[in-house]
Design a protein around this motif. Structure first.
Motif, mmCIF file in Angstrom:
data_model
loop_
_atom_site.group_PDB
_atom_site.id
_atom_site.type_symbol
_atom_site.label_atom_id
_atom_site.label_comp_id
_atom_site.label_asym_id
_atom_site.label_seq_id
_atom_site.Cartn_x
_atom_site.Cartn_y
_atom_site.Cartn_z
ATOM 1 N N PHE A 283 11.627 4.928 4.643
ATOM 2 C CA PHE A 283 10.458 4.865 3.773
ATOM 3 C C PHE A 283 9.504 6.029 3.984
ATOM 4 O O PHE A 283 8.498 6.151 3.263
ATOM 5 N N SER B 289 2.217 2.944 4.564
ATOM 6 C CA SER B 289 2.962 2.174 3.566
ATOM 7 C C SER B 289 4.406 1.944 4.003
ATOM 8 O O SER B 289 4.999 0.903 3.700
ATOM 9 N N ALA B 290 4.981 2.917 4.734
ATOM 10 C CA ALA B 290 6.358 2.762 5.210
ATOM 11 C C ALA B 290 6.455 1.612 6.207
ATOM 12 O O ALA B 290 7.349 0.750 6.107
ATOM 13 N N SER C 240 5.732 -1.816 4.453
ATOM 14 C CA SER C 240 6.900 -2.296 3.707
ATOM 15 C C SER C 240 7.967 -2.832 4.650
ATOM 16 O O SER C 240 8.618 -3.856 4.369
ATOM 17 N N THR C 241 8.145 -2.162 5.785
ATOM 18 C CA THR C 241 9.134 -2.601 6.774
ATOM 19 C C THR C 241 8.807 -3.996 7.290
ATOM 20 O O THR C 241 9.677 -4.878 7.356
#
Length: 527
Positions: A187, A197-198, A201-202
Protein backbone atom coordinates in the motif's frame (compact mmCIF):
# COMPACT_ATOMS: atom_id res chain seq x y z
CA UNK A 1 -16.57 -33.91 36.86
CA UNK A 2 -12.89 -34.38 35.97
CA UNK A 3 -11.12 -35.87 33.03
CA UNK A 4 -9.06 -39.02 32.85
CA UNK A 5 -5.32 -38.57 32.37
CA UNK A 6 -4.74 -41.80 30.50
CA UNK A 7 -6.59 -43.33 27.60
CA UNK A 8 -6.27 -46.72 25.97
CA UNK A 9 -4.08 -46.50 22.84
CA UNK A 10 -6.04 -45.89 19.62
CA UNK A 11 -5.40 -47.60 16.31
CA UNK A 12 -3.99 -45.27 13.66
CA UNK A 13 -7.08 -45.43 11.42
CA UNK A 14 -9.28 -44.22 14.28
CA UNK A 15 -6.72 -41.55 15.25
CA UNK A 16 -6.43 -40.15 11.72
CA UNK A 17 -10.21 -40.26 11.30
CA UNK A 18 -10.66 -38.10 14.40
CA UNK A 19 -8.66 -35.34 12.71
CA UNK A 20 -11.82 -34.69 10.65
CA UNK A 21 -14.06 -34.41 13.71
CA UNK A 22 -15.96 -31.10 13.53
CA UNK A 23 -14.75 -30.13 17.01
CA UNK A 24 -11.12 -30.70 16.02
CA UNK A 25 -11.56 -28.63 12.84
CA UNK A 26 -13.34 -25.88 14.80
CA UNK A 27 -10.24 -25.48 16.94
CA UNK A 28 -8.18 -24.78 13.82
CA UNK A 29 -10.39 -21.75 13.11
CA UNK A 30 -10.56 -20.64 16.74
CA UNK A 31 -6.77 -20.97 16.95
CA UNK A 32 -6.53 -18.69 13.93
CA UNK A 33 -8.81 -16.18 15.67
CA UNK A 34 -6.61 -16.32 18.78
CA UNK A 35 -3.38 -15.83 16.84
CA UNK A 36 -4.35 -12.74 14.81
CA UNK A 37 -4.10 -10.06 17.56
CA UNK A 38 -0.70 -10.95 19.05
CA UNK A 39 1.65 -9.53 16.42
CA UNK A 40 -0.68 -6.58 15.79
CA UNK A 41 0.29 -5.48 19.30
CA UNK A 42 4.00 -6.25 19.05
CA UNK A 43 6.16 -6.65 15.93
CA UNK A 44 3.80 -5.22 13.30
CA UNK A 45 2.86 -2.29 15.53
CA UNK A 46 6.51 -1.65 16.37
CA UNK A 47 7.35 -1.31 12.69
CA UNK A 48 4.36 0.99 12.16
CA UNK A 49 5.54 3.24 14.99
CA UNK A 50 9.10 3.16 13.71
CA UNK A 51 8.05 4.23 10.21
CA UNK A 52 5.88 6.95 11.78
CA UNK A 53 8.99 8.42 13.39
CA UNK A 54 8.13 7.57 17.00
CA UNK A 55 11.14 7.58 19.32
CA UNK A 56 12.32 4.19 20.51
CA UNK A 57 11.79 5.12 24.17
CA UNK A 58 8.12 5.89 23.50
CA UNK A 59 7.58 2.50 21.84
CA UNK A 60 8.27 0.77 25.18
CA UNK A 61 5.09 2.41 26.49
CA UNK A 62 3.21 -0.17 24.43
CA UNK A 63 4.61 -3.09 26.44
CA UNK A 64 1.72 -2.45 28.84
CA UNK A 65 -0.55 -4.03 26.25
CA UNK A 66 1.02 -7.40 27.08
CA UNK A 67 -0.13 -7.37 30.69
CA UNK A 68 -3.42 -9.02 29.77
CA UNK A 69 -1.65 -12.18 28.60
CA UNK A 70 0.41 -12.47 31.78
CA UNK A 71 -2.40 -11.91 34.29
CA UNK A 72 -5.46 -13.32 32.58
CA UNK A 73 -6.02 -15.68 35.51
CA UNK A 74 -7.01 -12.64 37.59
CA UNK A 75 -10.30 -12.07 35.76
CA UNK A 76 -10.84 -15.63 34.52
CA UNK A 77 -13.23 -16.28 37.47
CA UNK A 78 -15.59 -13.72 35.96
CA UNK A 79 -15.66 -15.72 32.72
CA UNK A 80 -16.65 -18.83 34.68
CA UNK A 81 -19.18 -16.93 36.79
CA UNK A 82 -20.71 -13.92 35.07
CA UNK A 83 -23.65 -14.34 32.64
CA UNK A 84 -24.01 -11.77 29.87
CA UNK A 85 -27.46 -10.17 29.49
CA UNK A 86 -29.44 -11.73 26.61
CA UNK A 87 -26.34 -13.16 24.90
CA UNK A 88 -25.91 -15.98 27.42
CA UNK A 89 -29.53 -17.06 26.89
CA UNK A 90 -29.12 -16.89 23.09
CA UNK A 91 -25.66 -18.43 22.60
CA UNK A 92 -24.79 -20.08 25.90
CA UNK A 93 -22.15 -19.14 28.46
CA UNK A 94 -18.97 -19.88 26.44
CA UNK A 95 -20.12 -18.68 23.02
CA UNK A 96 -21.53 -15.45 24.48
CA UNK A 97 -18.20 -14.51 26.05
CA UNK A 98 -16.37 -15.64 22.91
CA UNK A 99 -18.47 -13.38 20.69
CA UNK A 100 -18.09 -10.38 23.02
CA UNK A 101 -14.30 -10.80 23.19
CA UNK A 102 -14.02 -11.13 19.40
CA UNK A 103 -16.14 -8.03 18.80
CA UNK A 104 -13.96 -6.18 21.32
CA UNK A 105 -10.84 -7.32 19.43
CA UNK A 106 -12.28 -6.07 16.13
CA UNK A 107 -13.22 -2.75 17.78
CA UNK A 108 -9.71 -2.32 19.19
CA UNK A 109 -8.04 -3.05 15.82
CA UNK A 110 -10.37 -0.60 14.06
CA UNK A 111 -9.60 2.05 16.68
CA UNK A 112 -5.87 1.54 16.08
CA UNK A 113 -6.48 1.87 12.32
CA UNK A 114 -8.24 5.20 12.87
CA UNK A 115 -5.34 6.73 14.84
CA UNK A 116 -2.25 8.18 13.17
CA UNK A 117 0.59 7.89 15.72
CA UNK A 118 2.52 10.58 13.84
CA UNK A 119 -0.41 13.02 14.12
CA UNK A 120 0.82 14.66 17.31
CA UNK A 121 -1.29 15.69 20.28
CA UNK A 122 -2.68 12.77 22.28
CA UNK A 123 -2.64 10.38 19.32
CA UNK A 124 0.17 8.24 20.72
CA UNK A 125 -1.57 7.88 24.09
CA UNK A 126 -4.83 6.98 22.33
CA UNK A 127 -2.97 4.36 20.27
CA UNK A 128 -1.53 2.90 23.48
CA UNK A 129 -4.99 2.67 25.06
CA UNK A 130 -6.35 0.94 21.95
CA UNK A 131 -3.42 -1.52 22.08
CA UNK A 132 -4.14 -2.23 25.78
CA UNK A 133 -7.80 -2.87 24.88
CA UNK A 134 -6.63 -5.27 22.16
CA UNK A 135 -4.37 -7.12 24.61
CA UNK A 136 -7.10 -7.39 27.25
CA UNK A 137 -9.72 -8.54 24.72
CA UNK A 138 -7.35 -11.06 23.14
CA UNK A 139 -6.40 -12.52 26.53
CA UNK A 140 -10.12 -12.82 27.33
CA UNK A 141 -10.68 -14.67 24.07
CA UNK A 142 -7.83 -17.04 25.00
CA UNK A 143 -9.50 -17.79 28.34
CA UNK A 144 -12.82 -18.65 26.68
CA UNK A 145 -11.30 -20.72 23.86
CA UNK A 146 -9.30 -22.79 26.34
CA UNK A 147 -12.43 -23.42 28.42
CA UNK A 148 -14.49 -24.21 25.31
CA UNK A 149 -11.91 -26.70 24.04
CA UNK A 150 -11.81 -28.61 27.33
CA UNK A 151 -15.59 -28.70 27.74
CA UNK A 152 -16.61 -29.46 24.17
CA UNK A 153 -14.91 -32.83 23.70
CA UNK A 154 -13.84 -35.90 25.70
CA UNK A 155 -10.22 -36.42 26.79
CA UNK A 156 -9.38 -38.61 23.79
CA UNK A 157 -9.78 -35.61 21.44
CA UNK A 158 -7.92 -33.04 23.56
CA UNK A 159 -4.48 -33.72 22.06
CA UNK A 160 -5.76 -33.41 18.50
CA UNK A 161 -7.74 -30.28 19.36
CA UNK A 162 -4.61 -28.80 20.95
CA UNK A 163 -2.56 -29.54 17.84
CA UNK A 164 -5.07 -27.99 15.41
CA UNK A 165 -5.43 -24.98 17.72
CA UNK A 166 -1.64 -24.48 17.66
CA UNK A 167 -1.61 -24.89 13.86
CA UNK A 168 -4.32 -22.25 13.44
CA UNK A 169 -2.51 -19.93 15.86
CA UNK A 170 0.76 -20.22 13.93
CA UNK A 171 -0.94 -19.61 10.58
CA UNK A 172 -2.58 -16.49 12.00
CA UNK A 173 0.77 -15.21 13.26
CA UNK A 174 2.13 -15.48 9.72
CA UNK A 175 -0.92 -13.57 8.45
CA UNK A 176 -0.72 -10.79 11.05
CA UNK A 177 3.07 -10.66 10.99
CA UNK A 178 4.53 -11.20 7.53
CA UNK A 179 1.11 -10.69 5.91
CA UNK A 180 0.55 -7.31 7.56
CA UNK A 181 4.04 -6.13 6.61
CA UNK A 182 3.50 -7.21 3.02
CA UNK A 183 0.19 -5.32 2.86
CA UNK A 184 1.65 -2.14 4.38
CA UNK A 185 4.51 -2.25 1.89
CA UNK A 186 2.17 -2.95 -1.04
CA UNK A 187 0.00 0.00 0.00
CA UNK A 188 3.04 2.28 -0.10
CA UNK A 189 4.57 2.67 3.38
CA UNK A 190 8.29 2.20 3.87
CA UNK A 191 10.93 3.40 6.32
CA UNK A 192 11.65 6.97 5.24
CA UNK A 193 8.43 7.13 3.19
CA UNK A 194 5.72 6.73 5.83
CA UNK A 195 2.07 6.42 4.73
CA UNK A 196 -0.61 6.44 7.42
CA UNK A 197 -3.28 5.32 4.94
CA UNK A 198 -1.22 2.21 4.11
CA UNK A 199 -1.04 1.11 7.74
CA UNK A 200 -4.65 2.10 8.39
CA UNK A 201 -5.83 -0.04 5.47
CA UNK A 202 -3.67 -2.93 6.67
CA UNK A 203 -5.17 -2.89 10.17
CA UNK A 204 -8.72 -2.60 8.80
CA UNK A 205 -8.04 -5.72 6.72
CA UNK A 206 -6.76 -7.49 9.85
CA UNK A 207 -9.98 -6.48 11.65
CA UNK A 208 -11.95 -8.05 8.80
CA UNK A 209 -9.85 -11.23 9.08
CA UNK A 210 -11.15 -11.60 12.65
CA UNK A 211 -14.58 -12.33 11.16
CA UNK A 212 -13.29 -15.90 10.73
CA UNK A 213 -13.54 -16.24 14.50
CA UNK A 214 -16.94 -14.53 14.71
CA UNK A 215 -18.46 -16.84 12.08
CA UNK A 216 -16.94 -19.88 13.79
CA UNK A 217 -18.47 -18.82 17.11
CA UNK A 218 -21.90 -18.49 15.54
CA UNK A 219 -21.66 -21.95 13.90
CA UNK A 220 -20.17 -24.12 16.65
CA UNK A 221 -22.28 -25.73 19.36
CA UNK A 222 -22.31 -24.63 22.99
CA UNK A 223 -20.68 -27.30 25.18
CA UNK A 224 -22.29 -28.79 28.24
CA UNK A 225 -20.93 -26.96 31.26
CA UNK A 226 -21.12 -27.49 34.98
CA UNK A 227 -21.63 -24.54 37.28
CA UNK A 228 -21.30 -24.72 41.06
CA UNK A 229 -24.77 -24.69 42.59
CA UNK A 230 -23.69 -21.84 44.84
CA UNK A 231 -23.52 -19.53 41.81
CA UNK A 232 -26.91 -20.19 40.25
CA UNK A 233 -29.19 -18.07 42.45
CA UNK A 234 -27.54 -14.63 42.42
CA UNK A 235 -29.19 -11.54 40.95
CA UNK A 236 -27.88 -9.17 38.30
CA UNK A 237 -27.01 -6.67 41.06
CA UNK A 238 -24.87 -9.31 42.81
CA UNK A 239 -22.93 -9.92 39.60
CA UNK A 240 -22.53 -6.16 39.03
CA UNK A 241 -21.07 -5.77 42.50
CA UNK A 242 -18.69 -8.66 41.73
CA UNK A 243 -17.48 -6.85 38.59
CA UNK A 244 -16.94 -3.61 40.52
CA UNK A 245 -14.93 -5.43 43.20
CA UNK A 246 -12.81 -7.05 40.49
CA UNK A 247 -12.23 -3.64 38.85
CA UNK A 248 -11.08 -2.16 42.16
CA UNK A 249 -8.77 -5.13 42.79
CA UNK A 250 -7.32 -4.80 39.28
CA UNK A 251 -6.80 -1.09 39.84
CA UNK A 252 -5.08 -1.81 43.16
CA UNK A 253 -2.75 -4.32 41.48
CA UNK A 254 -1.82 -1.97 38.62
CA UNK A 255 -1.41 0.97 40.97
CA UNK A 256 0.65 -1.02 43.44
CA UNK A 257 2.88 -2.42 40.71
CA UNK A 258 3.61 0.77 38.81
CA UNK A 259 3.72 3.18 41.76
CA UNK A 260 6.32 1.00 43.45
CA UNK A 261 8.30 0.56 40.23
CA UNK A 262 10.60 3.52 40.91
CA UNK A 263 11.35 2.27 44.43
CA UNK A 264 12.31 -1.21 43.24
CA UNK A 265 14.28 0.25 40.35
CA UNK A 266 16.33 2.29 42.83
CA UNK A 267 16.78 -0.78 45.05
CA UNK A 268 18.17 -2.78 42.10
CA UNK A 269 20.57 0.08 41.34
CA UNK A 270 21.74 0.44 44.96
CA UNK A 271 22.00 -3.24 45.86
CA UNK A 272 23.34 -4.61 42.60
CA UNK A 273 23.52 -8.36 43.11
CA UNK A 274 23.48 -9.36 39.44
CA UNK A 275 20.80 -11.49 37.79
CA UNK A 276 19.82 -13.40 40.94
CA UNK A 277 19.36 -10.24 43.00
CA UNK A 278 17.34 -8.59 40.24
CA UNK A 279 15.15 -11.70 39.95
CA UNK A 280 14.46 -11.76 43.70
CA UNK A 281 13.59 -8.06 43.73
CA UNK A 282 11.23 -8.43 40.78
CA UNK A 283 9.57 -11.38 42.54
CA UNK A 284 9.13 -9.24 45.65
CA UNK A 285 7.81 -6.39 43.47
CA UNK A 286 5.20 -8.63 41.88
CA UNK A 287 4.28 -10.19 45.22
CA UNK A 288 3.73 -6.76 46.75
CA UNK A 289 1.31 -5.79 43.98
CA UNK A 290 -0.59 -9.07 44.36
CA UNK A 291 -0.71 -8.52 48.11
CA UNK A 292 -2.15 -5.02 47.67
CA UNK A 293 -4.86 -6.36 45.32
CA UNK A 294 -5.67 -9.25 47.68
CA UNK A 295 -5.92 -6.88 50.65
CA UNK A 296 -8.28 -4.59 48.75
CA UNK A 297 -10.45 -7.57 47.77
CA UNK A 298 -10.47 -8.90 51.34
CA UNK A 299 -11.36 -5.49 52.75
CA UNK A 300 -14.22 -5.04 50.28
CA UNK A 301 -15.61 -8.47 51.17
CA UNK A 302 -15.36 -7.65 54.89
CA UNK A 303 -17.22 -4.38 54.26
CA UNK A 304 -20.02 -6.28 52.55
CA UNK A 305 -19.34 -5.08 48.99
CA UNK A 306 -20.18 -8.60 47.78
CA UNK A 307 -21.67 -11.68 49.38
CA UNK A 308 -19.01 -13.71 51.23
CA UNK A 309 -20.15 -17.14 49.99
CA UNK A 310 -20.16 -15.75 46.44
CA UNK A 311 -16.60 -14.41 46.83
CA UNK A 312 -15.50 -17.80 48.20
CA UNK A 313 -17.14 -19.67 45.30
CA UNK A 314 -15.59 -17.36 42.67
CA UNK A 315 -12.03 -16.85 43.95
CA UNK A 316 -11.22 -19.58 46.47
CA UNK A 317 -13.07 -22.76 45.47
CA UNK A 318 -11.27 -23.26 42.10
CA UNK A 319 -7.89 -23.39 43.88
CA UNK A 320 -9.19 -25.52 46.76
CA UNK A 321 -10.76 -27.95 44.29
CA UNK A 322 -7.41 -28.61 42.60
CA UNK A 323 -5.68 -29.41 45.90
CA UNK A 324 -8.63 -31.45 47.13
CA UNK A 325 -8.67 -33.65 44.02
CA UNK A 326 -4.94 -34.40 43.95
CA UNK A 327 -3.82 -33.94 47.54
CA UNK A 328 -1.16 -31.46 48.67
CA UNK A 329 1.95 -33.41 47.60
CA UNK A 330 0.70 -34.39 44.15
CA UNK A 331 -0.80 -30.93 43.54
CA UNK A 332 2.53 -29.23 44.37
CA UNK A 333 4.35 -31.73 42.13
CA UNK A 334 1.98 -30.96 39.24
CA UNK A 335 2.38 -27.20 39.76
CA UNK A 336 6.17 -27.62 39.68
CA UNK A 337 5.89 -29.59 36.44
CA UNK A 338 3.60 -26.95 34.91
CA UNK A 339 5.96 -24.13 35.88
CA UNK A 340 9.09 -25.87 34.55
CA UNK A 341 8.00 -27.96 31.54
CA UNK A 342 8.67 -25.27 28.90
CA UNK A 343 11.74 -23.79 30.60
CA UNK A 344 14.35 -25.34 28.31
CA UNK A 345 12.97 -24.09 24.97
CA UNK A 346 11.56 -20.75 26.20
CA UNK A 347 14.83 -19.64 27.82
CA UNK A 348 16.73 -20.53 24.63
CA UNK A 349 14.13 -18.88 22.41
CA UNK A 350 14.52 -15.49 24.10
CA UNK A 351 18.03 -15.02 22.73
CA UNK A 352 18.00 -17.28 19.66
CA UNK A 353 17.59 -14.50 17.05
CA UNK A 354 20.40 -12.49 18.63
CA UNK A 355 22.57 -15.62 18.53
CA UNK A 356 21.89 -16.16 14.82
CA UNK A 357 22.89 -12.58 14.06
CA UNK A 358 25.97 -12.72 16.31
CA UNK A 359 27.45 -15.72 14.49
CA UNK A 360 27.05 -14.10 11.08
CA UNK A 361 23.63 -14.85 9.59
CA UNK A 362 21.87 -12.04 7.71
CA UNK A 363 18.38 -10.85 8.54
CA UNK A 364 16.88 -12.38 5.36
CA UNK A 365 18.49 -15.72 6.22
CA UNK A 366 17.10 -15.56 9.76
CA UNK A 367 13.66 -14.52 8.55
CA UNK A 368 13.47 -17.36 6.02
CA UNK A 369 14.74 -20.03 8.40
CA UNK A 370 12.92 -18.97 11.57
CA UNK A 371 9.78 -17.12 10.49
CA UNK A 372 8.89 -19.31 7.50
CA UNK A 373 10.55 -22.72 7.66
CA UNK A 374 10.42 -22.82 11.48
CA UNK A 375 6.73 -21.92 11.64
CA UNK A 376 5.69 -24.69 9.25
CA UNK A 377 7.87 -27.24 11.05
CA UNK A 378 6.29 -26.23 14.38
CA UNK A 379 2.83 -26.73 12.85
CA UNK A 380 3.88 -30.18 11.65
CA UNK A 381 5.30 -30.93 15.09
CA UNK A 382 2.04 -29.88 16.74
CA UNK A 383 -0.06 -32.12 14.49
CA UNK A 384 2.37 -35.01 14.98
CA UNK A 385 2.29 -34.48 18.74
CA UNK A 386 -1.51 -34.50 18.75
CA UNK A 387 -1.69 -37.72 16.71
CA UNK A 388 0.94 -39.49 18.83
CA UNK A 389 -0.63 -38.36 22.11
CA UNK A 390 -4.00 -39.65 20.93
CA UNK A 391 -2.51 -42.97 19.83
CA UNK A 392 0.03 -43.63 22.60
CA UNK A 393 -1.34 -41.55 25.49
CA UNK A 394 -0.61 -38.00 26.63
CA UNK A 395 1.91 -38.78 29.39
CA UNK A 396 4.16 -40.85 27.08
CA UNK A 397 4.36 -38.03 24.52
CA UNK A 398 4.78 -35.50 27.34
CA UNK A 399 7.92 -37.44 28.32
CA UNK A 400 9.11 -37.60 24.70
CA UNK A 401 8.57 -33.84 24.34
CA UNK A 402 10.57 -33.12 27.52
CA UNK A 403 13.48 -35.26 26.29
CA UNK A 404 13.50 -33.74 22.80
CA UNK A 405 13.14 -30.15 24.05
CA UNK A 406 16.27 -30.54 26.16
CA UNK A 407 18.30 -32.70 23.76
CA UNK A 408 17.75 -30.58 20.63
CA UNK A 409 19.37 -27.60 22.38
CA UNK A 410 22.70 -29.39 22.04
CA UNK A 411 22.51 -28.85 18.26
CA UNK A 412 22.93 -25.13 18.99
CA UNK A 413 26.27 -25.92 20.68
CA UNK A 414 27.46 -27.41 17.38
CA UNK A 415 26.10 -24.40 15.48
CA UNK A 416 27.89 -22.00 17.86
CA UNK A 417 31.22 -23.68 17.05
CA UNK A 418 30.50 -24.05 13.31
CA UNK A 419 29.49 -20.43 12.71
CA UNK A 420 27.25 -19.26 9.86
CA UNK A 421 26.56 -22.68 8.32
CA UNK A 422 23.16 -22.38 6.58
CA UNK A 423 22.52 -26.13 6.45
CA UNK A 424 23.21 -26.50 10.15
CA UNK A 425 20.97 -23.49 10.84
CA UNK A 426 18.04 -25.25 9.19
CA UNK A 427 18.82 -28.46 11.10
CA UNK A 428 18.84 -26.56 14.42
CA UNK A 429 15.70 -24.53 13.66
CA UNK A 430 13.88 -27.59 12.32
CA UNK A 431 14.74 -29.82 15.29
CA UNK A 432 13.94 -27.09 17.81
CA UNK A 433 10.56 -26.24 16.29
CA UNK A 434 9.58 -29.88 15.74
CA UNK A 435 10.31 -30.66 19.40
CA UNK A 436 8.54 -27.51 20.60
CA UNK A 437 5.44 -28.22 18.50
CA UNK A 438 5.23 -31.83 19.65
CA UNK A 439 5.78 -30.93 23.31
CA UNK A 440 3.27 -28.06 23.19
CA UNK A 441 0.45 -30.22 21.81
CA UNK A 442 0.99 -32.90 24.47
CA UNK A 443 1.39 -30.33 27.25
CA UNK A 444 -1.81 -28.43 26.41
CA UNK A 445 -3.70 -31.75 26.39
CA UNK A 446 -2.12 -32.61 29.75
CA UNK A 447 -3.12 -29.26 31.28
CA UNK A 448 -6.64 -29.76 29.96
CA UNK A 449 -6.84 -33.11 31.75
CA UNK A 450 -5.95 -31.47 35.07
CA UNK A 451 -8.92 -29.10 35.08
CA UNK A 452 -12.28 -29.66 36.71
CA UNK A 453 -14.98 -28.60 34.24
CA UNK A 454 -16.82 -26.83 37.05
CA UNK A 455 -13.93 -24.31 37.09
CA UNK A 456 -12.48 -24.74 33.61
CA UNK A 457 -11.64 -21.13 32.74
CA UNK A 458 -10.11 -20.30 36.12
CA UNK A 459 -7.96 -23.39 36.54
CA UNK A 460 -6.67 -23.48 32.96
CA UNK A 461 -5.89 -19.73 33.06
CA UNK A 462 -3.84 -20.30 36.21
CA UNK A 463 -2.01 -23.24 34.60
CA UNK A 464 -1.26 -21.40 31.34
CA UNK A 465 0.00 -18.30 33.19
CA UNK A 466 2.20 -20.39 35.50
CA UNK A 467 3.52 -22.30 32.47
CA UNK A 468 5.43 -19.26 31.14
CA UNK A 469 6.06 -17.19 34.28
CA UNK A 470 9.40 -18.61 35.49
CA UNK A 471 10.79 -19.40 31.99
CA UNK A 472 10.11 -15.83 30.82
CA UNK A 473 11.63 -14.31 33.94
CA UNK A 474 14.74 -16.49 33.64
CA UNK A 475 14.85 -15.81 29.91
CA UNK A 476 15.15 -12.11 30.67
CA UNK A 477 18.60 -12.81 32.08
CA UNK A 478 19.77 -14.96 29.17
CA UNK A 479 21.93 -12.10 27.86
CA UNK A 480 23.79 -11.89 31.18
CA UNK A 481 24.30 -15.66 31.15
CA UNK A 482 25.74 -15.55 27.62
CA UNK A 483 28.09 -12.74 28.63
CA UNK A 484 29.30 -14.87 31.52
CA UNK A 485 29.62 -18.37 30.02
CA UNK A 486 29.40 -17.84 26.25
CA UNK A 487 26.93 -19.29 23.77
CA UNK A 488 28.10 -22.95 23.94
CA UNK A 489 27.94 -22.91 27.75
CA UNK A 490 24.54 -21.24 27.66
CA UNK A 491 23.07 -23.89 25.36
CA UNK A 492 24.47 -26.66 27.57
CA UNK A 493 22.85 -24.87 30.52
CA UNK A 494 19.45 -24.83 28.74
CA UNK A 495 19.81 -28.58 28.19
CA UNK A 496 20.69 -29.26 31.82
CA UNK A 497 17.74 -27.28 33.22
CA UNK A 498 15.49 -29.52 31.13
CA UNK A 499 16.74 -32.71 32.82
CA UNK A 500 14.76 -32.23 36.10
CA UNK A 501 11.63 -31.81 33.95
CA UNK A 502 12.07 -35.35 32.63
CA UNK A 503 12.17 -36.64 36.22
CA UNK A 504 9.07 -34.58 37.12
CA UNK A 505 7.13 -36.04 34.17
CA UNK A 506 8.05 -39.59 35.24
CA UNK A 507 7.10 -39.02 38.90
CA UNK A 508 3.87 -37.21 37.98
CA UNK A 509 2.89 -39.99 35.59
CA UNK A 510 3.43 -42.61 38.31
CA UNK A 511 1.42 -40.63 40.87
CA UNK A 512 -1.47 -40.02 38.46
CA UNK A 513 -1.56 -43.71 37.47
CA UNK A 514 -1.70 -44.74 41.14
CA UNK A 515 -4.42 -42.18 41.85
CA UNK A 516 -6.53 -43.44 38.92
CA UNK A 517 -6.07 -47.06 39.96
CA UNK A 518 -7.34 -46.20 43.44
CA UNK A 519 -10.27 -44.24 42.01
CA UNK A 520 -11.15 -47.16 39.75
CA UNK A 521 -11.01 -49.62 42.67
CA UNK A 522 -13.29 -47.35 44.71
CA UNK A 523 -15.81 -47.17 41.85
CA UNK A 524 -15.86 -50.97 41.61
CA UNK A 525 -16.44 -51.28 45.36
CA UNK A 526 -19.30 -48.77 45.19
CA UNK A 527 -20.85 -50.70 42.29
Amino acid sequence: MTQSHTEAPHNWRQTLGELLDRRVLAMLLLGFSAGVPLLLIFSSLSLWLREAGIERQAVTFFSWAALGYSFKFVWAPLIDTLPLPWLTRWLGRRRAWLLVSQLAIITAIVLMALIDPAGGGDNLAHMALAAVLLGFSSATQDIVIDAYRIESAPPRLQALMSSTYIAGYRIAMVASGAGALFLASAFGSELGAYSYSAWSSTYLIMAAVMLVGVLTTLVIREPETYRPKALTHYSALDYLRLVLVFALMAGAFVGGFFLSGTLFGDLKHWLGGGALGAFLLETLHFGLAVGVAAFVGWALVQLGAIDRPMAHAVWIEPALDFFARYGLKTALLLLALIGLYRISDIVLGVISNVFYQDIGFSKPQIATAVKTFGVFVSIAGGVLGGLMATHYGVVRILMLGAILSAATNLIFVVLAHAGADVTLLYVAVGADNLAAGLASAAFVAFLSSLTNVSFTAVQYAIFSSLMTLLPKVLGGYSGSLVDGIGYPGFFVFTTLIGVPVIALVWIAGRRLDIAEERAGAMRKCEA
